[in-house]
Design a protein around this motif. Structure first.
Motif, PDB file in Angstrom:
ATOM      1  N   LEU C 205       0.703  -1.070   0.074  1.00 38.24           N
ATOM      2  CA  LEU C 205      -0.103  -0.058  -0.005  1.00 38.24           C
ATOM      3  C   LEU C 205       0.666   1.148  -0.026  1.00 38.24           C
ATOM      4  N   ASP C 206       1.819   0.937   0.873  1.00 36.74           N
ATOM      5  CA  ASP C 206       2.589   2.234   0.766  1.00 36.74           C
ATOM      6  C   ASP C 206       3.329   2.956  -0.615  1.00 36.74           C
ATOM      7  N   LEU C 207       3.762   1.944  -1.274  1.00 33.98           N
ATOM      8  CA  LEU C 207       4.151   2.168  -2.643  1.00 33.98           C
ATOM      9  C   LEU C 207       3.379   2.588  -3.657  1.00 33.98           C
ATOM     10  N   TYR C 208       2.063   2.021  -3.550  1.00 36.39           N
ATOM     11  CA  TYR C 208       0.703   2.468  -4.381  1.00 36.39           C
ATOM     12  C   TYR C 208       0.535   3.500  -4.110  1.00 36.39           C
ATOM     13  N   GLU C 209       0.393   4.009  -2.837  1.00 42.34           N
ATOM     14  CA  GLU C 209       0.007   5.355  -2.574  1.00 42.34           C
ATOM     15  C   GLU C 209       0.770   6.477  -2.907  1.00 42.34           C
ATOM     16  N   ALA C 210       2.323   6.185  -2.437  1.00 47.56           N
ATOM     17  CA  ALA C 210       3.147   7.094  -3.061  1.00 47.56           C
ATOM     18  C   ALA C 210       3.010   7.708  -4.351  1.00 47.56           C
ATOM     19  N   ASP C 211       2.676   6.751  -5.325  1.00 42.70           N
ATOM     20  CA  ASP C 211       2.507   7.276  -6.501  1.00 42.70           C
ATOM     21  C   ASP C 211       1.219   7.613  -6.996  1.00 42.70           C
ATOM     22  N   SER C 212       0.084   7.561  -6.009  1.00 41.28           N
ATOM     23  CA  SER C 212      -1.058   7.807  -6.326  1.00 41.28           C
ATOM     24  C   SER C 212      -1.684   6.615  -7.419  1.00 41.28           C
ATOM     25  N   VAL C 213      -1.507   5.489  -7.129  1.00 34.33           N
ATOM     26  CA  VAL C 213      -1.921   4.629  -8.325  1.00 34.33           C
ATOM     27  C   VAL C 213      -2.819   3.669  -7.597  1.00 34.33           C
ATOM     28  N   VAL C 305       8.811  -8.124   0.527  1.00 37.23           N
ATOM     29  CA  VAL C 305       8.954  -7.921   1.697  1.00 37.23           C
ATOM     30  C   VAL C 305       9.854  -6.978   2.363  1.00 37.23           C
ATOM     31  N   LEU C 306      11.084  -6.628   1.492  1.00 34.40           N
ATOM     32  CA  LEU C 306      11.980  -5.898   1.531  1.00 34.40           C
ATOM     33  C   LEU C 306      11.505  -4.491   1.068  1.00 34.40           C
ATOM     34  N   GLY C 307      10.516  -4.378   0.534  1.00 26.75           N
ATOM     35  CA  GLY C 307      10.024  -2.875   0.207  1.00 26.75           C
ATOM     36  C   GLY C 307      10.518  -2.692  -1.196  1.00 26.75           C
ATOM     37  N   LYS C 308      11.040  -3.625  -2.062  1.00 31.38           N
ATOM     38  CA  LYS C 308      11.639  -3.174  -3.413  1.00 31.38           C
ATOM     39  C   LYS C 308      10.898  -3.577  -4.192  1.00 31.38           C
ATOM     40  N   SER C 309       9.515  -4.058  -4.144  1.00 30.60           N
ATOM     41  CA  SER C 309       8.555  -4.498  -5.179  1.00 30.60           C
ATOM     42  C   SER C 309       7.226  -4.041  -4.559  1.00 30.60           C
ATOM     43  N   ALA C 310       6.371  -3.599  -5.659  1.00 29.55           N
ATOM     44  CA  ALA C 310       5.129  -3.176  -5.405  1.00 29.55           C
ATOM     45  C   ALA C 310       3.988  -4.149  -5.134  1.00 29.55           C
ATOM     46  N   MET C 311       4.316  -5.322  -5.787  1.00 27.57           N
ATOM     47  CA  MET C 311       3.279  -6.389  -6.135  1.00 27.57           C
ATOM     48  C   MET C 311       3.749  -7.620  -5.996  1.00 27.57           C
ATOM     49  N   GLU C 312       3.341  -8.703  -5.422  1.00 29.29           N
ATOM     50  CA  GLU C 312       3.636 -10.040  -5.533  1.00 29.29           C
ATOM     51  C   GLU C 312       2.517 -10.785  -5.489  1.00 29.29           C
TER      52      GLU C 312
END
Lengths: 306, 281, 464
Positions: C205-213, C305-312
């Protein structure tokens, strides 16, 4: 001749050293050979028998098919790819393990005795590290984006390499891992072998004016020949039978770039449950090993006294 | 001139020790990671790049977990008993057979020896099931004996001992025979002490092989109380793609400690260059 | 001579004393070993008061708690002279799950003193070795946990017992259709579904929200989202991956993930009669091209898990992993993505089967036990412990409010078994997986990947 005379002769024979010697030899060897018969030889013949059948482990019908398995294996391109990879691995592995192991044994023996008992266990550490931990660590080492190896190589201007993800680099990567794991073993065997060389011989050489290099080349190395033969044969067998490293690190991939023969055997036998085919591949491997071992022993016999 | 020579020697020594340190560093790195991870809490195990020193070490918690969630003492006992039994047996039979192949001539000697070495050339996967069926037929299934009996004789061990006994001077052995020793006596009291380093090497690897063996105990042991340590600790290995590396590594460290102990004991025999004072020229 | 002999004898004595001492201590240690209480891990949601932007708020947090369950050695109270049927039970390893199953076995034995259940487990990678050696010995465990693709061969070899009528009724009444279908081979049903591996898209969610996707619902939307979420630095190295799907054929994962895309674009692996390959097609081409943009061999395995990928894509069990490995991660599971033709997620099944060589009493006891084990209450316990999804018509009450369970439960409607019920599926799987590895490493193009893989598969099929 009379019974009494025969008895006398046999008593006399049994008390001779020759009789004692024969009794010792065969008394000791017979139980040992019996073990081999039961736990090594018979299973090998069983495997041979299985290889002449279509033997699906989970199936009920196990028909005799003669040499069909052997023929279909030869016609399978996967077999030839595995063979090529296996030979590549074994040659590089053997070469590196023997040279590096000997070098390490010599290095350690040139140190102060207390240092020796510290460094030897350290050099031996890879042998005690779990194979899973080794595979994991090396996978991280080889990671294309963030791995240490590519990071260091970038400074020399090389890379980035895909390592385990590249068909061309996966074999060297696994070889490095395998050699790293095995040098400790080689070092220990060579250390034991070095102890067989009497110091007076080496001292005599030095007194005669030989440099340490010459002492090594003309005295130590020839006397290490039995150990070197042992290392040649066992590291060749170990290299041709490589399995765990490949299984843990690449699974034979990418594609078939790192498939090796024992992996084929394992897949045929324990994934597809076709023991007949697995056994026939094993016998090809056995033939390969036997031929190479024979050539090695012949070669070394010509170079030195066997 | 003398100072120059001494300096050169110091330089060489520095290179030797420096090289040894570098190699030791490379060799021990994964082991250090293993050790470090065994003290981490689980959220630290998923780090990339990997860390060696835990930020919030949990003390011995992981070790306690591993040792209490399975009957650790029992598994350790099983492993110890079988490994010692197999190592002792392998040492004796390998030394005996190796000695005979190295120092005696008899018909069929070379053929028999090559046959023994040839048994090493067949990969284990393919004889696994026949050996399993054999063990079953002999009534060894699901017993600790199944872990001991097949390993008592080792082709590799015989090969190693033979190569290391070839250098034994026959004169020494003949002298002992003239003295009236029995053949077994010569073997036990003359030959064995002379090949201690090779016996040590063999002991290390025979112990290691049996201690770490996993596949064979897996298929031949049924009851949980008879499990060996690697088998018992495999409980912590991955399932559902989730691996608790801290527990797995703690288990691994526990498993490898006895091997290191054996190595430390055995390496005392690695004295280079025995002087065979009793033999002239 | 004499002295040397004496020394040697002393060494021998010392050695045997040491040996004896070690053996003795080992024996004593063994005697002291007693069974210990079982520790079971649970993932619970706790309500916690946190300060958010200056005001205290009650927030839900997932936490892994450990509970000590004291498992009695034998709780069964047996009638004198009562016959006890012993059944053996083999599964693969995941420690919390094994503890939970063992506890359930004990519970059942308490309710049914005429049955004794001996439970054992081996590591996942060695399960098929253990099964084949026990089959080779002619005495397999009564109940075995079996991976779907192995079923066809086991049934071919007459190793499995077809389910009795009571089980068929149970399946028809209480379970979704997919469960009975998946276990049916040649018209007969051979087991209960142990668990269903249904990967679903999980986003950070953090990564998606950061780019407003917005969370994507289809593959088109996902590709558009990744335009923003795939990030590289100036030298072309990856900094963030939009999606990291499986690349390696280990565990068949690349084939399983690929199947979702393939099926959603209208393709299949084999023709309906299982006689020829069918994925070298227009649908296969589209699926392959898309998949290559979603699966990156350069990504580290724990990228999400490392926060380097937005979806698995992963299964419901992943929750306990997130809780322990990355407690601060904010994630959400989505429904399977829509393709132009369908909305399907390829999934796999594990079954509990009963082996044919068992005695009739053992078989009957085994089926009864499996029926009990597959009831909603027991599944709920497994969900709490491991995150395995209950596969029943109705979710147990306690899970009705669990959003994670709800999403995966809804996803069941879109599930389709990814493998064909062909005895040679394992070989086909490997052939496709291998070619895919090469394709994803960008060593071959999509057309070549599909053609080579299809040719290999056809060869395998022709040889059966």
């Amino acid at each position: 001749m009379g019974i009494a005379r025969a008895h006398q002769m046999s008593v006399r024979f049994l008390s001779t050293t020759r009789a004692k010697r024969l009794l010792f030899i065969w008394g000791s060897l017979t139980p040992i050979m019996l073990y081999f018969l039961i736990f090594s030889v018979l299973p090998i013949f069983a495997a041979l028998y299985i290889s002449l059948h279509k033997w699906p482990l989970l199936g009920r019908a196990k028909p005799f098919v003669g040499l069909d398995n052997y023929i279909s294996v030869i016609n399978d391109p996967r077999f030839w790819i595995s063979l090529k990879n296996t030979l590549y691995y074994a040659a590089a592995y053997m070469f590196l393990v023997i040279i590096l192991g000997l070098a390490m044994a010599l290095l350690v023996s040139s140190l102060h005795p207390t240092a020796r008992s510290v460094f030897r266990p350290l050099f031996f550490a890879p042998q005690v590290t779990s194979a899973v931990a080794v595979a994991l660590m090396f996978s991280w080492l080889y990671q294309p984006q963030w791995g240490v190896l590519n990071y260091l190589l970038r400074f020399i201007g090389l890379g980035p390499f895909m390592w385990l993800q590249s068909s061309k680099q996966v074999m060297p990567a696994i070889i490095i891992t395998g050699v790293w794991e095995a040098v400790g073993y080689s070092m220990v065997i060579y250390t034991a072998g070095l102890t067989n060389i009497p110091t007076d011989l080496k001292e005599a050489g030095a007194v005669d004016g030989a440099t340490s290099g010459q002492v090594f080349w003309h005295i130590v190395l020839p006397l290490l020949q039995p150990t070197t033969l042992f290392m040649f044969v066992t590291s060749m067998i170990g290299g041709l039978q490589v399995f765990t490293e490949v299984w843990l690190m690449s699974g034979g991939g990418p594609g078939t770039a790192s498939r090796v023969l024992v992996l084929e055997i394992y897949d045929q036998g324990f994934r597809y449950f076709e023991m007949g085919r697995a056994s026939s591949i094993a016998f090809y491997l056995f033939l390969l090993i036997a031929v190479i071992a024979y050539l090695q022993i012949r070669y070394l016999r010509e170079q030195f006294e066997f | 001139m003398v100072i120059g020579r001494a300096l050169f020697r110091v330089l060489l020594a520095a290179i030797r020790y420096g090289l040894a340190l570098l190699i030791a560093f490379v060799m021990i790195l994964p082991f250090l990671w293993m050790l470090g991870t065994s003290f981490k809490p689980i959220d630290e195990t998923v780090r990339f790049p990997p860390t060696f020193i835990p930020e919030h070490p949990v003390g011995l918690a992981n070790y306690v977990t591993v040792m209490t969630r399975v009957p650790f003492a029992r598994y350790f006992a099983n492993s110890t008993v079988t490994a010692i039994a197999v190592t002792t047996g392998a040492l004796l039979t390998s030394a005996l057979a190796g000695y005979i192949f190295a120092k005696f001539t008899f018909t069929g000697r070379d053929l028999l020896f090559f046959l023994i070495v040839a048994t090493m050339m067949v990969p284990f996967q393919v004889v696994l099931i026949p050996i399993f069926l054999m063990a079953r037929a002999l009534g060894l299934y699901n017993t600790l004996w199944a872990l001991i009996v097949p390993g008592l004789v080792s082709a590799w061990g015989i090969f190693l001992m033979r190569q290391n006994m070839k250098h034994l001077p026959s004169e020494l052995l003949d002298a002992a025979r003239i003295d009236g020793s029995s053949e077994m006596g010569i073997f036990l009291f003359v030959v064995l002490p002379l090949v201690k380093p090779a016996l040590a090497a063999l002991g290390i690897f025979a112990f290691m092989a049996n201690w770490n063996s996993f596949l064979w105990p897996l298929i031949v042991i049924e009851d949980a109380p008879k499990r060996t340590l690697p088998l018992g600790l495999a409980l912590f290995s991955s399932g559902f793609g989730i691996t608790r590396w801290n527990l797995v590594m703690a288990a691994t460290v526990l498993t490898c400690l006895p091997v290191l102990v054996v190595f430390a004991i055995a390496q005392r025999s690695f004295i280079e260059g025995i002087t065979l004072g009793s033999v002239k020229g | 001579m004499e002295q040397r002999r004496k020394l040697a004898r002393r060494d021998v004595l010392r050695g045997s004393l040491a040996l004896g001492g070690l053996a003795l201590s080992a024996g004593l240690a063994a005697c002291g070993a007693t069974p210990t209480p079982q520790v079971v891990e649970k993932v619970v949601e706790k309500e916690v008061t946190k300060i958010v932007e200056g005001t205290p708020q009650v927030v839900k947090e997932t936490v892994v708690v450990q509970e000590t369950v004291v498992v009695e050695k034998t709780v069964a109270v047996q009638q004198p002279g009562q016959k006890v049927t012993e059944i053996t039970w083999l599964s693969h390893v995941y420690e919390p799950w094994n503890n939970a199953l063992a506890a359930q076995g004990m519970q059942y034995m308490g309710l049914h003193p005429d049955v004794k259940i001996v439970y054992s487990y081996v590591p996942h990678a060695d399960l098929n070795t253990k099964i084949t050696t026990s089959l080779a010995a002619g005495s397999p465990p009564t109940i075995i946990g079996v991976y779907g693709p192995w079923m066809a061969q086991l049934i071919d070899g007459n190793w499995l017992d077809p389910a009795p009528d009571e089980v068929l009724q149970d399946l028809d009444t209480n379970f979704p259709k997919v469960m009975k279908e998946a276990a049916t081979y040649n018209g007969k049903v051979y087991g209960y579904v142990q668990h269903i591996g249904i990967p679903a898209p999980i986003i950070d969610l953090d990564l998606y929200e950061a780019d407003s996707v917005a969370p994507p619902t289809s593959y088109d939307e996902l590709l558009a989202a990744n335009q923003k979420l795939d990030k590289k630095d100036s030298s072309g190295n990856w900094v963030q991956f939009g999606t990291t799907l499986a690349t390696s054929k280990a565990g068949s994962w690349n084939v399983i993930d690929f199947s979702a895309v393939l099926f959603s674009y209208g393709g299949t692996f084999l023709t309906d009669d299982n006689k020829k390959s069918a994925f070298n097609s227009e649908a296969g081409m589209q699926a392959a091209t898309i998949y290559q943009q979603l699966a990156h061999p350069e990504a580290p395995s724990d990228a999400f898990v490392l926060g380097k990928s937005a979806m698995e894509w992963s299964g419901p069990w992943q929750k306990s992993y997130y809780a322990s490995a990355a407690p601060k991660l904010r994630y959400k599971s989505l429904l399977p993505l829509k393709g132009p033709v369908a909305q399907i997620q390829g999934s796999y099944m594990w079954f509990w089967v009963v082996s044919a060589p068992a005695t009739p009493e053992q078989k009957s006891a085994a089926w009864k036990f499996l029926g009990w084990l597959s009831a909603p209450e027991q599944y709920a316990a497994q969900y709490r412990n491991v995150g395995l999804l209950p596969i029943t018509n109705k979710l147990p009450e306690e899970l009705a409010k669990d959003e994670w369970a709800q999403t995966f439960s809804k996803a069941l409607q879109y599930a389709r078994v990814y493998y064909a019920k062909h005895p040679k599926w394992e070989q086909i799987d490997v052939a496709i997986g291998e070619e895919m590895e090469r394709f994803l490493a960008k060593e071959v193009k999509a057309e070549e990947f599909l053609k080579t893989a299809a040719d290999k598969v056809d060869q395998i099929l022709a040889a059966s």
